[in-house]
Scaffold this motif. Structure first.
Motif, PDB file in Angstrom:
ATOM      1  N   ASN A 202      18.507  16.638 -47.487  1.00 26.39           N
ATOM      2  CA  ASN A 202      19.333  15.275 -47.494  1.00 26.39           C
ATOM      3  C   ASN A 202      20.868  15.435 -47.244  1.00 26.39           C
ATOM      4  O   ASN A 202      21.458  14.933 -46.512  1.00 26.39           O
ATOM      5  CB  ASN A 202      19.023  14.321 -48.655  1.00 26.39           C
ATOM      6  CG  ASN A 202      17.551  14.157 -48.642  1.00 26.39           C
ATOM      7  OD1 ASN A 202      16.992  13.859 -47.451  1.00 26.39           O
ATOM      8  ND2 ASN A 202      17.213  13.658 -49.853  1.00 26.39           N
ATOM      9  N   GLN A 203      21.562  16.568 -48.055  1.00 27.07           N
ATOM     10  CA  GLN A 203      22.896  16.714 -47.778  1.00 27.07           C
ATOM     11  C   GLN A 203      23.156  17.203 -46.514  1.00 27.07           C
ATOM     12  O   GLN A 203      24.197  16.806 -45.854  1.00 27.07           O
ATOM     13  CB  GLN A 203      23.152  17.865 -48.833  1.00 27.07           C
ATOM     14  CG  GLN A 203      23.452  17.457 -50.053  1.00 27.07           C
ATOM     15  CD  GLN A 203      23.482  18.458 -51.202  1.00 27.07           C
ATOM     16  OE1 GLN A 203      23.481  19.839 -50.806  1.00 27.07           O
ATOM     17  NE2 GLN A 203      23.929  18.319 -52.462  1.00 27.07           N
ATOM     18  N   ILE A 204      22.629  18.319 -45.977  1.00 27.15           N
ATOM     19  CA  ILE A 204      22.772  18.570 -44.384  1.00 27.15           C
ATOM     20  C   ILE A 204      22.515  17.504 -43.445  1.00 27.15           C
ATOM     21  O   ILE A 204      23.432  17.423 -42.645  1.00 27.15           O
ATOM     22  CB  ILE A 204      21.628  19.850 -44.250  1.00 27.15           C
ATOM     23  CG1 ILE A 204      22.068  21.057 -44.943  1.00 27.15           C
ATOM     24  CG2 ILE A 204      21.784  20.011 -42.721  1.00 27.15           C
ATOM     25  CD1 ILE A 204      20.806  21.901 -44.969  1.00 27.15           C
TER      26      ILE A 204
ATOM     27  N   MET B 260      28.995  23.464 -44.119  1.00 27.72           N
ATOM     28  CA  MET B 260      28.376  24.240 -43.535  1.00 27.72           C
ATOM     29  C   MET B 260      28.639  24.175 -41.944  1.00 27.72           C
ATOM     30  O   MET B 260      28.720  23.257 -41.252  1.00 27.72           O
ATOM     31  CB  MET B 260      26.873  24.214 -43.880  1.00 27.72           C
ATOM     32  CG  MET B 260      26.508  25.581 -43.255  1.00 27.72           C
ATOM     33  SD  MET B 260      24.578  25.357 -43.742  1.00 27.72           S
ATOM     34  CE  MET B 260      23.795  26.374 -42.573  1.00 27.72           C
ATOM     35  N   ASP B 261      28.656  25.377 -41.447  1.00 28.64           N
ATOM     36  CA  ASP B 261      28.697  25.608 -39.825  1.00 28.64           C
ATOM     37  C   ASP B 261      27.205  25.604 -39.607  1.00 28.64           C
ATOM     38  O   ASP B 261      26.582  26.675 -39.448  1.00 28.64           O
ATOM     39  CB  ASP B 261      29.479  26.588 -39.383  1.00 28.64           C
ATOM     40  CG  ASP B 261      29.661  26.620 -37.853  1.00 28.64           C
ATOM     41  OD1 ASP B 261      29.352  25.704 -37.257  1.00 28.64           O
ATOM     42  OD2 ASP B 261      30.317  27.683 -37.432  1.00 28.64           O
ATOM     43  N   PHE B 262      26.667  24.614 -38.953  1.00 29.73           N
ATOM     44  CA  PHE B 262      25.164  24.496 -38.634  1.00 29.73           C
ATOM     45  C   PHE B 262      25.073  25.121 -37.040  1.00 29.73           C
ATOM     46  O   PHE B 262      23.842  25.729 -36.800  1.00 29.73           O
ATOM     47  CB  PHE B 262      24.718  23.056 -38.412  1.00 29.73           C
ATOM     48  CG  PHE B 262      24.760  22.136 -39.585  1.00 29.73           C
ATOM     49  CD1 PHE B 262      24.155  22.509 -40.692  1.00 29.73           C
ATOM     50  CD2 PHE B 262      26.047  21.493 -39.724  1.00 29.73           C
ATOM     51  CE1 PHE B 262      24.469  21.800 -42.033  1.00 29.73           C
ATOM     52  CE2 PHE B 262      26.114  20.609 -40.892  1.00 29.73           C
ATOM     53  CZ  PHE B 262      25.513  20.831 -41.949  1.00 29.73           C
TER      54      PHE B 262
ATOM     55  N   PRO C 118      16.949  19.485 -40.572  1.00 32.33           N
ATOM     56  CA  PRO C 118      17.545  19.868 -41.890  1.00 32.33           C
ATOM     57  C   PRO C 118      16.751  20.320 -42.922  1.00 32.33           C
ATOM     58  O   PRO C 118      17.260  21.363 -43.632  1.00 32.33           O
ATOM     59  CB  PRO C 118      18.236  18.411 -42.330  1.00 32.33           C
ATOM     60  CG  PRO C 118      18.204  17.632 -41.059  1.00 32.33           C
ATOM     61  CD  PRO C 118      17.304  18.236 -40.087  1.00 32.33           C
ATOM     62  N   SER C 119      15.396  20.196 -42.946  1.00 39.90           N
ATOM     63  CA  SER C 119      14.302  20.559 -43.817  1.00 39.90           C
ATOM     64  C   SER C 119      14.145  22.308 -43.556  1.00 39.90           C
ATOM     65  O   SER C 119      14.291  23.128 -44.322  1.00 39.90           O
ATOM     66  CB  SER C 119      13.341  19.995 -43.800  1.00 39.90           C
ATOM     67  OG  SER C 119      12.601  20.006 -42.452  1.00 39.90           O
ATOM     68  N   LEU C 120      14.209  22.614 -42.282  1.00 44.22           N
ATOM     69  CA  LEU C 120      14.145  23.965 -41.862  1.00 44.22           C
ATOM     70  C   LEU C 120      15.335  25.037 -42.204  1.00 44.22           C
ATOM     71  O   LEU C 120      15.360  25.756 -42.688  1.00 44.22           O
ATOM     72  CB  LEU C 120      13.857  24.318 -40.478  1.00 44.22           C
ATOM     73  CG  LEU C 120      12.650  23.820 -40.046  1.00 44.22           C
ATOM     74  CD1 LEU C 120      12.229  23.648 -38.518  1.00 44.22           C
ATOM     75  CD2 LEU C 120      11.422  24.401 -40.641  1.00 44.22           C
TER      76      LEU C 120
ATOM     77  N   LYS D 142      25.092  14.186 -39.683  1.00 42.33           N
ATOM     78  CA  LYS D 142      25.104  12.761 -39.077  1.00 42.33           C
ATOM     79  C   LYS D 142      26.563  12.329 -39.075  1.00 42.33           C
ATOM     80  O   LYS D 142      27.081  11.657 -38.212  1.00 42.33           O
ATOM     81  CB  LYS D 142      24.469  11.666 -40.072  1.00 42.33           C
ATOM     82  CG  LYS D 142      24.323  10.338 -39.326  1.00 42.33           C
ATOM     83  CD  LYS D 142      23.573   9.601 -40.128  1.00 42.33           C
ATOM     84  CE  LYS D 142      23.788   8.070 -39.801  1.00 42.33           C
ATOM     85  NZ  LYS D 142      22.929   7.139 -40.725  1.00 42.33           N
ATOM     86  N   GLN D 143      27.402  12.817 -40.157  1.00 40.53           N
ATOM     87  CA  GLN D 143      28.735  12.222 -40.264  1.00 40.53           C
ATOM     88  C   GLN D 143      29.554  13.174 -39.200  1.00 40.53           C
ATOM     89  O   GLN D 143      30.570  12.531 -38.351  1.00 40.53           O
ATOM     90  CB  GLN D 143      29.412  13.039 -41.633  1.00 40.53           C
ATOM     91  CG  GLN D 143      30.897  12.534 -41.764  1.00 40.53           C
ATOM     92  CD  GLN D 143      31.391  12.935 -43.172  1.00 40.53           C
ATOM     93  OE1 GLN D 143      30.644  13.717 -43.771  1.00 40.53           O
ATOM     94  NE2 GLN D 143      32.545  12.519 -43.692  1.00 40.53           N
ATOM     95  N   GLU D 144      29.271  14.336 -38.883  1.00 41.81           N
ATOM     96  CA  GLU D 144      29.978  15.192 -37.947  1.00 41.81           C
ATOM     97  C   GLU D 144      29.652  14.593 -36.388  1.00 41.81           C
ATOM     98  O   GLU D 144      30.555  14.450 -35.776  1.00 41.81           O
ATOM     99  CB  GLU D 144      29.580  16.547 -38.123  1.00 41.81           C
ATOM    100  CG  GLU D 144      30.053  17.553 -36.918  1.00 41.81           C
ATOM    101  CD  GLU D 144      29.720  18.977 -37.177  1.00 41.81           C
ATOM    102  OE1 GLU D 144      29.273  19.743 -36.188  1.00 41.81           O
ATOM    103  OE2 GLU D 144      29.642  19.556 -38.384  1.00 41.81           O
TER     104      GLU D 144
END
Length: 112
Positions: free
Chosen positions: A40-42, A2-4, A86-88, A47-49
């Motif tokens: 958690n996925q987000i 996803m594009d955050f 991430p939760s939001l 973190k990876q990005e």
């Protein structure tokens, strides 16, 4: 992935109507579990990005005495700190119907 950067999620805490939030699943606990797993996925994706972007600035020498501040690295870190939690983001995705989920127990019952 996803594009955050394009998320419409708020950057601060928002009070939600729990009953309205759980209308789709019929169970608030299931809703919270879905949102939690997506968060958690987000978080892992962000973190990876971020790690990938900061890896470009990794020093080529192993000299620990040398302290080097890189303005670009600081800007990247600040940008990611300002993103919504991430939760939001996960909650906003759930409300907008962008999260695919299934309950294995319900799928088994439908097959029987």
């Amino acid at each position: 992935m996803m594009d955050f950067k394009k998320t419409t999620a708020p950057t601060n805490t928002v009070t939600r109507d729990v009953l309205k939030l759980s209308e789709e699943t019929g169970n608030i606990y299931e809703t919270v579990a879905i949102i939690g797993k997506r968060a958690n996925q987000i978080s892992a994706d962000i973190k990876q990005e971020l790690s990938k972007k900061l890896q470009e600035f990794a020093p080529t020498s192993d000299n620990l005495d040398e302290v080097f501040e890189n303005c670009e690295q600081i800007e990247i870190s600040r940008y990611y700190e300002k993103l919504p939690k991430p939760s939001l983001i996960a909650t906003e995705e759930f409300i907008e119907g962008k999260i695919y989920y299934r309950n294995p127990k319900q799928t088994e019952e439908a097959e029987d």
